[in-house]
Write a protein that holds these residues in place. Structure first.
Motif, mmCIF file in Angstrom:
data_model
loop_
_atom_site.group_PDB
_atom_site.id
_atom_site.type_symbol
_atom_site.label_atom_id
_atom_site.label_comp_id
_atom_site.label_asym_id
_atom_site.label_seq_id
_atom_site.Cartn_x
_atom_site.Cartn_y
_atom_site.Cartn_z
ATOM 1 N N HIS A 147 3.539 6.171 9.987
ATOM 2 C CA HIS A 147 4.819 5.789 10.611
ATOM 3 C C HIS A 147 5.069 6.691 11.823
ATOM 4 C CE1 HIS A 147 6.342 2.890 7.594
ATOM 5 N NE2 HIS A 147 5.459 3.537 6.852
ATOM 6 N N THR B 174 11.768 4.544 6.921
ATOM 7 C CA THR B 174 10.850 5.278 6.031
ATOM 8 C C THR B 174 10.836 6.762 6.382
ATOM 9 O OG1 THR B 174 9.476 3.330 5.696
ATOM 10 C CG2 THR B 174 8.432 5.473 5.291
ATOM 11 N N CYS C 2 7.911 2.062 15.766
ATOM 12 C CA CYS C 2 7.077 2.536 14.648
ATOM 13 C C CYS C 2 5.848 1.655 14.450
ATOM 14 C CB CYS C 2 7.894 2.575 13.356
ATOM 15 S SG CYS C 2 6.914 3.243 11.982
ATOM 16 N N GLY D 282 3.917 1.985 11.794
ATOM 17 C CA GLY D 282 3.709 1.803 10.361
ATOM 18 C C GLY D 282 4.544 0.708 9.745
ATOM 19 N N CYS D 283 5.656 0.396 10.353
ATOM 20 C CA CYS D 283 6.532 -0.641 9.816
ATOM 21 C C CYS D 283 6.031 -2.019 10.250
ATOM 22 C CB CYS D 283 7.962 -0.450 10.319
ATOM 23 S SG CYS D 283 8.820 0.919 9.521
ATOM 24 N N CYS E 286 11.835 5.486 12.010
ATOM 25 C CA CYS E 286 12.153 4.281 11.240
ATOM 26 C C CYS E 286 12.835 4.684 9.920
ATOM 27 C CB CYS E 286 10.864 3.510 10.964
ATOM 28 S SG CYS E 286 9.739 4.415 9.883
HETATM 29 ZN ZN LIG Z 1 8.014 2.983 10.034
#
Ligand SMILES: [Zn+2]
Length: 114
Positions: free
Chosen positions: A62, A91, A70, A72-73, A89
């Motif tokens: 992320h 997370t 981001c 990772g999202c 984000c």
């Molecule tokens: Zn993320």
């Protein structure tokens, strides 16, 4: 909207239970007053690196791209367009909050334990 079948839902439930059970065991073995220091040390030596790796992997995944979004999202629909979350984000925000205040996870997410 796509729904998952019962077998996949059960497999995902077992995965979640396995991870929460592992965390419960590590927490129990390192925080109970009646656990001897040798056990706490042995569990800490083997499990803290795993926990650090899990969190490091999350933080590494992320990260922001060159637009500040981001990586990772997953992409989601935002204002009628497919886009990604701004970094940090949710997370990363949650991970940072729980690192600074570990006990806050139990009021924020009471289902965090088995
Ligand atoms: Zn993320």
């Amino acid at each position: 909207m796509t729904t998952i079948n019962a077998a996949l839902a059960h497999a995902l439930h077992l995965l979640r239970q396995d991870m929460l059970g592992y965390l419960d065991a590590v927490e129990f073995l390192t925080s109970e007053d009646d656990t001897d220091d040798d056990t706490v040390l042995a569990v800490a030596r083997t499990e803290v690196p795993r926990l650090v790796a899990a969190l490091r992997g999350t933080v590494t995944a992320h990260r922001a791209d060159h637009h500040g979004l981001c990586l990772g999202c997953p992409a989601t629909w935002i204002d009628g367009r497919l886009g990604r979350e701004a970094w940090p984000c949710p997370t990363i925000e949650r991970a940072q909050r729980f690192l600074k205040d570990p006990d806050s996870i139990y009021s924020a997410t009471p289902y965090a334990r088995l």
